[in-house]
Design a protein around this motif. Structure first.
Motif, PDB file in Angstrom:
ATOM      1  N   GLY A 125       0.800  -1.212   0.000  1.00 24.21           N
ATOM      2  CA  GLY A 125       0.000   0.000   0.000  1.00 24.21           C
ATOM      3  C   GLY A 125       0.836   1.266   0.000  1.00 24.21           C
ATOM      4  N   ASP A 126       0.341   2.275   0.706  1.00 24.86           N
ATOM      5  CA  ASP A 126       0.948   3.593   0.733  1.00 24.86           C
ATOM      6  C   ASP A 126       1.801   3.749   1.989  1.00 24.86           C
ATOM      7  N   GLY A 127       2.972   3.109   1.989  1.00 23.33           N
ATOM      8  CA  GLY A 127       3.884   3.204   3.115  1.00 23.33           C
ATOM      9  C   GLY A 127       3.704   2.164   4.184  1.00 23.33           C
ATOM     10  N   GLY A 128       2.850   1.165   3.962  1.00 22.03           N
ATOM     11  CA  GLY A 128       2.622   0.122   4.953  1.00 22.03           C
ATOM     12  C   GLY A 128       3.590  -1.034   4.813  1.00 22.03           C
ATOM     13  N   VAL A 129       3.561  -1.919   5.805  1.00 19.97           N
ATOM     14  CA  VAL A 129       4.398  -3.116   5.807  1.00 19.97           C
ATOM     15  C   VAL A 129       3.541  -4.306   6.225  1.00 19.97           C
ATOM     16  N   GLN A 130       3.656  -5.391   5.499  1.00 19.74           N
ATOM     17  CA  GLN A 130       2.986  -6.636   5.885  1.00 19.74           C
ATOM     18  C   GLN A 130       4.016  -7.617   6.413  1.00 19.74           C
ATOM     19  N   LEU A 131       3.753  -8.145   7.601  1.00 15.80           N
ATOM     20  CA  LEU A 131       4.586  -9.170   8.209  1.00 15.80           C
ATOM     21  C   LEU A 131       3.878 -10.506   8.070  1.00 15.80           C
ATOM     22  N   ASP A 132       4.469 -11.421   7.319  1.00 13.82           N
ATOM     23  CA  ASP A 132       3.955 -12.783   7.165  1.00 13.82           C
ATOM     24  C   ASP A 132       4.790 -13.723   8.023  1.00 13.82           C
ATOM     25  N   PHE A 133       4.147 -14.708   8.645  1.00 12.62           N
ATOM     26  CA  PHE A 133       4.884 -15.624   9.510  1.00 12.62           C
ATOM     27  C   PHE A 133       4.074 -16.892   9.735  1.00 12.62           C
ATOM     28  N   ASP A 134       4.740 -17.943  10.213  1.00 10.76           N
ATOM     29  CA  ASP A 134       4.074 -19.164  10.642  1.00 10.76           C
ATOM     30  C   ASP A 134       3.737 -19.031  12.118  1.00 10.76           C
ATOM     31  N   LYS A 135       2.539 -19.412  12.493  1.00  5.14           N
ATOM     32  CA  LYS A 135       2.088 -19.289  13.883  1.00  5.14           C
ATOM     33  C   LYS A 135       1.626 -20.652  14.399  1.00  5.14           C
ATOM     34  N   GLU A 136       2.233 -21.110  15.469  1.00  6.37           N
ATOM     35  CA  GLU A 136       1.814 -22.345  16.127  1.00  6.37           C
ATOM     36  C   GLU A 136       1.285 -21.993  17.509  1.00  6.37           C
ATOM     37  N   TYR A 137       0.211 -22.619  17.921  1.00  3.31           N
ATOM     38  CA  TYR A 137      -0.439 -22.238  19.172  1.00  3.31           C
ATOM     39  C   TYR A 137      -1.043 -23.462  19.858  1.00  3.31           C
ATOM     40  N   ARG A 138      -1.208 -23.314  21.162  1.00  2.00           N
ATOM     41  CA  ARG A 138      -1.900 -24.319  21.971  1.00  2.00           C
ATOM     42  C   ARG A 138      -2.631 -23.579  23.083  1.00  2.00           C
ATOM     43  N   PHE A 139      -3.968 -23.505  22.960  1.00  2.00           N
ATOM     44  CA  PHE A 139      -4.800 -22.820  23.943  1.00  2.00           C
ATOM     45  C   PHE A 139      -5.655 -23.858  24.654  1.00  2.00           C
ATOM     46  N   SER A 140      -5.752 -23.755  25.961  1.00  2.00           N
ATOM     47  CA  SER A 140      -6.552 -24.713  26.707  1.00  2.00           C
ATOM     48  C   SER A 140      -7.179 -24.071  27.931  1.00  2.00           C
ATOM     49  N   GLY A 141      -8.197 -24.724  28.460  1.00  2.00           N
ATOM     50  CA  GLY A 141      -8.894 -24.314  29.667  1.00  2.00           C
ATOM     51  C   GLY A 141      -9.621 -25.511  30.228  1.00  2.00           C
ATOM     52  N   SER A 142     -10.127 -25.368  31.420  1.00  2.00           N
ATOM     53  CA  SER A 142     -10.705 -26.521  32.109  1.00  2.00           C
ATOM     54  C   SER A 142     -12.031 -26.980  31.512  1.00  2.00           C
ATOM     55  N   ARG A 143     -12.750 -26.096  30.837  1.00  2.00           N
ATOM     56  CA  ARG A 143     -14.085 -26.447  30.351  1.00  2.00           C
ATOM     57  C   ARG A 143     -14.265 -26.216  28.859  1.00  2.00           C
ATOM     58  N   VAL A 144     -13.173 -26.157  28.123  1.00  2.02           N
ATOM     59  CA  VAL A 144     -13.249 -25.947  26.679  1.00  2.02           C
ATOM     60  C   VAL A 144     -12.384 -26.970  25.960  1.00  2.02           C
ATOM     61  N   PRO A 145     -12.735 -27.323  24.730  1.00  6.82           N
ATOM     62  CA  PRO A 145     -11.898 -28.247  23.969  1.00  6.82           C
ATOM     63  C   PRO A 145     -10.519 -27.637  23.713  1.00  6.82           C
ATOM     64  N   LEU A 146      -9.508 -28.494  23.629  1.00  2.78           N
ATOM     65  CA  LEU A 146      -8.169 -28.040  23.284  1.00  2.78           C
ATOM     66  C   LEU A 146      -8.196 -27.371  21.920  1.00  2.78           C
ATOM     67  N   ASN A 147      -7.585 -26.208  21.833  1.00  3.16           N
ATOM     68  CA  ASN A 147      -7.480 -25.473  20.573  1.00  3.16           C
ATOM     69  C   ASN A 147      -5.999 -25.368  20.228  1.00  3.16           C
ATOM     70  N   GLN A 148      -5.541 -26.241  19.363  1.00  2.96           N
ATOM     71  CA  GLN A 148      -4.126 -26.309  18.999  1.00  2.96           C
ATOM     72  C   GLN A 148      -4.001 -26.409  17.500  1.00  2.96           C
ATOM     73  N   GLY A 149      -2.954 -25.780  16.944  1.00  2.83           N
ATOM     74  CA  GLY A 149      -2.780 -25.869  15.508  1.00  2.83           C
ATOM     75  C   GLY A 149      -1.657 -24.997  14.998  1.00  2.83           C
ATOM     76  N   LYS A 150      -1.650 -24.846  13.682  1.00  2.83           N
ATOM     77  CA  LYS A 150      -0.656 -24.022  13.001  1.00  2.83           C
ATOM     78  C   LYS A 150      -1.329 -23.316  11.843  1.00  2.83           C
ATOM     79  N   VAL A 151      -1.009 -22.029  11.679  1.00  4.09           N
ATOM     80  CA  VAL A 151      -1.536 -21.249  10.570  1.00  4.09           C
ATOM     81  C   VAL A 151      -0.425 -20.421   9.955  1.00  4.09           C
ATOM     82  N   LYS A 152      -0.645 -19.992   8.730  1.00  3.90           N
ATOM     83  CA  LYS A 152       0.201 -18.991   8.091  1.00  3.90           C
ATOM     84  C   LYS A 152      -0.526 -17.657   8.262  1.00  3.90           C
ATOM     85  N   ALA A 153       0.059 -16.771   9.062  1.00  2.00           N
ATOM     86  CA  ALA A 153      -0.625 -15.566   9.510  1.00  2.00           C
ATOM     87  C   ALA A 153       0.038 -14.304   8.968  1.00  2.00           C
TER      88      ALA A 153
END
Length: 198
Positions: A129-157
């Motif tokens: 764009g007009d002076g902007g910067v895009q940062l692309d990266f691989d993102k791996e995550y693991r989110f959990s809690g006592s009463r929710v399903p495990l949310n784990q994965g990898k995305v290109k963000a």
């Protein structure tokens, strides 16, 4: 599934045993010197096109991402908000999102997943764009809690940044380009690595 909202620059672990309210209300886990609230919001200003992203800009943008990471782990809403422009042109599946709306989404996710681990790798900085910067990266995550399903994965963000009046780089867009795999996907092939990303 709705993509996770929390990319980080390195592996972080939130404190186990804290409730969602504890995480939001306090600043436990924030890096030293990062718990101060941001100053008043700066408006965006037009920028001349950038032919390449210099080392100083890359360093400043990377530092902003580190502060952003710490703010999510600590639940410091003010610090998190300070990493963004007043309005986002794109926030996952939404367009033209006010920062306060994005903050509310962040609060909901932190309350839902009190235990969070994330890592980013393979960063790539591109002028857009007009002076902007895009940062692309691989993102791996693991989110959990006592009463929710495990949310784990990898995305290109991706995160897009614009320099504002005070000279700081602020996030103006946040989205995932590709879901590699996620435990929340229905397709068994997509529920574990490598999924679609080799």
């Amino acid at each position: 599934p709705r993509s996770t909202l929390f990319p980080y620059t390195t592996l972080f672990r939130s404190e186990r045993g804290k409730t969602g309210n504890d995480v939001i209300a306090g600043t436990e886990g924030a890096k030293e010197g990062l718990s101060e609230k941001p100053s008043r919001r700066a408006s965006e200003r037009p920028q001349r096109p950038v032919s390449e992203v210099g080392p100083k800009s890359r360093q400043e943008i990377w530092r902003t991402v580190q502060i952003w990471n710490s703010s999510i782990l600590s639940g410091d809403v003010g610090l998190y908000k300070g990493c963004y422009a007043d309005r986002l042109t794109r926030f996952y599946g939404h367009a033209n999102v006010p920062i306060d709306e994005a903050v509310q989404m962040m609060i909901g996710e932190v309350q839902k997943y009190p235990i969070r681990e994330l890592a980013v790798s393979n960063p790539s900085f591109q002028p857009v764009g007009d002076g902007g910067v895009q940062l692309d990266f691989d993102k791996e995550y693991r989110f959990s809690g006592s009463r929710v399903p495990l949310n784990q994965g990898k995305v290109k963000a991706s995160l897009r940044f614009t320099r504002v009046d005070n000279g700081a780089w602020k996030i103006t867009a946040e989205f995932d380009r590709e879901i590699c795999w996620s435990t929340l996907m229905r397709n068994p092939f997509m529920q574990s690595p490598p999924g679609t990303c080799q």
